[in-house]
Design a protein around this motif. Structure first.
Motif, PDB file in Angstrom:
ATOM      1  N   ASP A  72       0.875  -1.165   0.000  1.00  0.00           N
ATOM      2  CA  ASP A  72       0.000   0.000   0.000  1.00  0.00           C
ATOM      3  C   ASP A  72       0.912   1.214   0.000  1.00  0.00           C
ATOM      4  OD1 ASP A  72      -1.675   2.144   0.554  1.00  0.00           O
ATOM      5  OD2 ASP A  72      -2.926   1.005   1.932  1.00  0.00           O
ATOM      6  N   ASP A  73       1.083   1.797  -1.162  1.00  0.00           N
ATOM      7  CA  ASP A  73       2.019   2.907  -1.276  1.00  0.00           C
ATOM      8  C   ASP A  73       1.558   4.136  -0.506  1.00  0.00           C
ATOM      9  OD1 ASP A  73       3.068   2.201  -4.719  1.00  0.00           O
ATOM     10  OD2 ASP A  73       3.679   1.355  -2.787  1.00  0.00           O
ATOM     11  N   ALA A  74       0.259   4.284  -0.319  1.00  0.00           N
ATOM     12  CA  ALA A  74      -0.243   5.416   0.467  1.00  0.00           C
ATOM     13  C   ALA A  74       0.224   5.326   1.916  1.00  0.00           C
ATOM     14  CB  ALA A  74      -1.752   5.474   0.395  1.00  0.00           C
ATOM     15  N   GLN A  75       0.437   4.094   2.375  1.00  0.00           N
ATOM     16  CA  GLN A  75       0.920   3.881   3.739  1.00  0.00           C
ATOM     17  C   GLN A  75       2.414   3.616   3.794  1.00  0.00           C
ATOM     18  OE1 GLN A  75      -1.404   1.196   6.253  1.00  0.00           O
ATOM     19  NE2 GLN A  75      -3.026   1.151   4.708  1.00  0.00           N
ATOM     20  N   ASN A  76       3.079   3.644   2.641  1.00  0.00           N
ATOM     21  CA  ASN A  76       4.507   3.291   2.591  1.00  0.00           C
ATOM     22  C   ASN A  76       4.754   1.932   3.230  1.00  0.00           C
ATOM     23  OD1 ASN A  76       5.364   5.561   1.238  1.00  0.00           O
ATOM     24  ND2 ASN A  76       6.882   6.138   2.765  1.00  0.00           N
ATOM     25  N   SER A  77       3.879   0.984   2.909  1.00  0.00           N
ATOM     26  CA  SER A  77       3.947  -0.302   3.594  1.00  0.00           C
ATOM     27  C   SER A  77       3.821  -1.476   2.636  1.00  0.00           C
ATOM     28  CB  SER A  77       2.832  -0.406   4.645  1.00  0.00           C
ATOM     29  OG  SER A  77       3.010   0.536   5.678  1.00  0.00           O
ATOM     30  N   VAL A  78       4.415  -2.571   3.044  1.00  0.00           N
ATOM     31  CA  VAL A  78       4.259  -3.846   2.361  1.00  0.00           C
ATOM     32  C   VAL A  78       3.828  -4.865   3.401  1.00  0.00           C
ATOM     33  CG1 VAL A  78       6.695  -4.445   2.640  1.00  0.00           C
ATOM     34  CG2 VAL A  78       5.371  -5.516   0.823  1.00  0.00           C
ATOM     35  N   PHE A  79       3.009  -5.815   2.973  1.00  0.00           N
ATOM     36  CA  PHE A  79       2.422  -6.777   3.900  1.00  0.00           C
ATOM     37  C   PHE A  79       2.694  -8.202   3.442  1.00  0.00           C
ATOM     38  CE2 PHE A  79       0.266  -3.346   5.908  1.00  0.00           C
ATOM     39  CZ  PHE A  79      -0.124  -2.479   4.881  1.00  0.00           C
ATOM     40  N   LEU A  80       2.696  -9.103   4.403  1.00  0.00           N
ATOM     41  CA  LEU A  80       2.793 -10.527   4.100  1.00  0.00           C
ATOM     42  C   LEU A  80       1.718 -11.240   4.903  1.00  0.00           C
ATOM     43  CD1 LEU A  80       4.410 -12.676   2.509  1.00  0.00           C
ATOM     44  CD2 LEU A  80       5.707 -13.066   4.624  1.00  0.00           C
ATOM     45  N   GLN A  81       0.665 -11.655   4.232  1.00  0.00           N
ATOM     46  CA  GLN A  81      -0.386 -12.429   4.875  1.00  0.00           C
ATOM     47  C   GLN A  81       0.014 -13.897   4.829  1.00  0.00           C
ATOM     48  OE1 GLN A  81      -3.309 -11.481   6.420  1.00  0.00           O
ATOM     49  NE2 GLN A  81      -3.534 -13.647   6.956  1.00  0.00           N
ATOM     50  N   MET A  82       0.113 -14.509   5.991  1.00  0.00           N
ATOM     51  CA  MET A  82       0.571 -15.893   6.091  1.00  0.00           C
ATOM     52  C   MET A  82      -0.554 -16.747   6.654  1.00  0.00           C
ATOM     53  SD  MET A  82       4.454 -15.280   7.487  1.00  0.00           S
ATOM     54  CE  MET A  82       3.901 -14.760   9.111  1.00  0.00           C
ATOM     55  N   ASP A  83      -1.041 -17.660   5.859  1.00  0.00           N
ATOM     56  CA  ASP A  83      -2.113 -18.565   6.261  1.00  0.00           C
ATOM     57  C   ASP A  83      -1.608 -20.002   6.267  1.00  0.00           C
ATOM     58  OD1 ASP A  83      -4.212 -16.522   4.200  1.00  0.00           O
ATOM     59  OD2 ASP A  83      -4.044 -16.459   6.378  1.00  0.00           O
ATOM     60  N   SER A  84      -2.371 -20.862   6.906  1.00  0.00           N
ATOM     61  CA  SER A  84      -2.014 -22.287   6.981  1.00  0.00           C
ATOM     62  C   SER A  84      -0.564 -22.466   7.412  1.00  0.00           C
ATOM     63  CB  SER A  84      -2.250 -22.966   5.626  1.00  0.00           C
ATOM     64  OG  SER A  84      -3.587 -22.818   5.209  1.00  0.00           O
ATOM     65  N   LEU A  85      -0.201 -21.777   8.455  1.00  0.00           N
ATOM     66  CA  LEU A  85       1.191 -21.804   8.906  1.00  0.00           C
ATOM     67  C   LEU A  85       1.586 -23.192   9.396  1.00  0.00           C
ATOM     68  CD1 LEU A  85       1.285 -18.324  10.580  1.00  0.00           C
ATOM     69  CD2 LEU A  85       2.890 -19.123   8.846  1.00  0.00           C
ATOM     70  N   ARG A  86       2.847 -23.490   9.177  1.00  0.00           N
ATOM     71  CA  ARG A  86       3.424 -24.779   9.550  1.00  0.00           C
ATOM     72  C   ARG A  86       4.618 -24.555  10.467  1.00  0.00           C
ATOM     73  NH1 ARG A  86       4.046 -26.550   3.195  1.00  0.00           N
ATOM     74  NH2 ARG A  86       1.799 -26.676   2.697  1.00  0.00           N
ATOM     75  N   PRO A  87       4.968 -25.554  11.273  1.00  0.00           N
ATOM     76  CA  PRO A  87       6.147 -25.386  12.146  1.00  0.00           C
ATOM     77  C   PRO A  87       7.412 -25.023  11.365  1.00  0.00           C
ATOM     78  CG  PRO A  87       4.862 -27.263  12.855  1.00  0.00           C
ATOM     79  CD  PRO A  87       4.235 -26.790  11.568  1.00  0.00           C
ATOM     80  N   GLU A  88       7.539 -25.499  10.141  1.00  0.00           N
ATOM     81  CA  GLU A  88       8.735 -25.189   9.354  1.00  0.00           C
ATOM     82  C   GLU A  88       8.752 -23.748   8.853  1.00  0.00           C
ATOM     83  OE1 GLU A  88       6.579 -27.696   8.869  1.00  0.00           O
ATOM     84  OE2 GLU A  88       6.184 -28.043   6.718  1.00  0.00           O
TER      85      GLU A  88
END
Length: 126
Positions: A72-88
């Motif tokens: 979101d360039d308006a927020q000067n931000s980048v995101f990483l949505q992480m789903d189905s997380l695993r121990p690795e």
């Protein structure tokens, strides 16, 4: 450019987390952005990247279909949505900005990124 990553934490396997990386300083909107991770005793590895216009995204094989990168360039931000997380997926996650020539951007190569955040710990319990 200074990058500040946040959003890490402890989550059970199968859960979700959303990492954020906010940039201060000028130039963010013209930089492709990447996410990398480093587990204890292992080398830093590529997770995901997004082009400066958000028209292209890239993912490491181990996270395809589970993680989503956006910006979101308006927020000067980048995101990483992480789903189905695993121990690795347990690692310290870093965001990075690529400030070199856009014609030679190797999105998966950590050494080519110019600016790095401090990292945020993600721990996935089984």
């Amino acid at each position: 450019v200074q990058l500040q990553a946040s959003g890490g934490g402890l989550v059970q396997a199968g859960g979700s987390l959303r990492l954020s990386c906010t940039a201060s300083g000028s130039g963010f909107t013209s930089y492709p952005m990447g996410w990398f991770r480093q587990a204890p005793g292992k080398a830093r590895s590529f997770v995901a990247a997004v082009s400066w216009r958000s028209d292209r995204t890239y993912y490491g094989d181990s996270v395809k279909g589970r993680f989503t990168v956006s910006r979101d360039d308006a927020q000067n931000s980048v995101f990483l949505q992480m789903d189905s997380l695993r121990p690795e997926d347990t690692a310290v996650y870093f965001c990075a900005a690529y400030a070199r020539s856009l014609f030679t951007w190797n999105y998966a190569k950590a050494a080519e990124y110019t600016y790095w955040g401090q990292g945020t710990q993600v721990t996935v319990s089984s």
